[in-house]
Write an enzyme that holds these catalytic residues in place. Structure first.
Site: not given
Length: 198
Positions: A14, A16, A170
């Site tokens: 991922d 961001d 996250d």
């Protein structure tokens, strides 16, 4: 250094909040965009929506708060505010160290809910663009996270079986997407905690 389990043949990241510490900037930008509509945009609410494309986030907020925000208009406010902060973005070294270590050893790709332009700019700011040939963004898919399409496309373009991929994420929605894709996943919150300030 984070250990890669044996048998893993490709890595998917991922962007961001995983490679790039953009989350505070996104949080502030969202707060600015939706506060005129009486929405208390908390850190908890933000984290529950992380990984959703911009328009989908606004549509979800409209349902949650019974508002009637225009996705294009509110999205533009959010996007424009975020652009003023993007040059301050720093890498999350506990994850970017993994990228540097496994570059040329394993195929690597990015699977992000960001737009193509947004992802390109973020990667340039943290000087990571040359590590990834495959970058799948919100512009490349029909079904955003928690649907597995983003990560399945990464696997397809790397020509690796999904079960042999390891995803670094996250966000709750991204972790769910990786699991639905049948991939192994590392929740980076174990290694790096973002503290939000208002």
């Amino acid at each position: 250094m984070i250990e890669i389990p044996k048998g893993v043949q490709a890595l998917i990241f991922d962007l961001d909040g995983t490679l790039a510490n953009t989350m505070q900037n996104h949080f502030e930008s969202w707060r600015k965009a939706v506060s005129p509509y009486g929405i208390d945009f908390t850190a908890e609410l933000f984290m529950s929506l992380t990984g959703m494309p911009r328009n989908a986030t606004i549509e979800k907020l409209n349902v949650l708060f019974e508002t009637n925000m225009d996705p294009f208009e509110v999205g533009a406010i959010k996007s424009n505010h975020f652009k003023t902060m993007v040059d301050l973005t720093e890498e999350i070294s506990v994850i970017t160290d993994v990228v540097r270590k496994y570059h040329t050893l394993l195929p690597m790709s990015i699977g992000t809910g960001s737009t193509k332009n947004g992802a390109k700019k973020t990667l340039e700011v943290i000087e990571m663009q040359h590590f990834f040939d495959v970058v799948i963004t919100a512009d490349d898919i029909s079904n955003p996270k928690p649907h597995p399409e983003t990560f399945l496309k990464c696997a397809e373009f790397m020509n690796v079986n999904p079960k042999d991929c390891l995803v670094f994420e996250d966000g709750i929605l991204g972790i769910q997407a990786a699991e639905k894709a049948g991939m192994q996943v590392i929740d980076i919150n174990q290694f790096y905690k973002i503290e939000f300030t208002i």
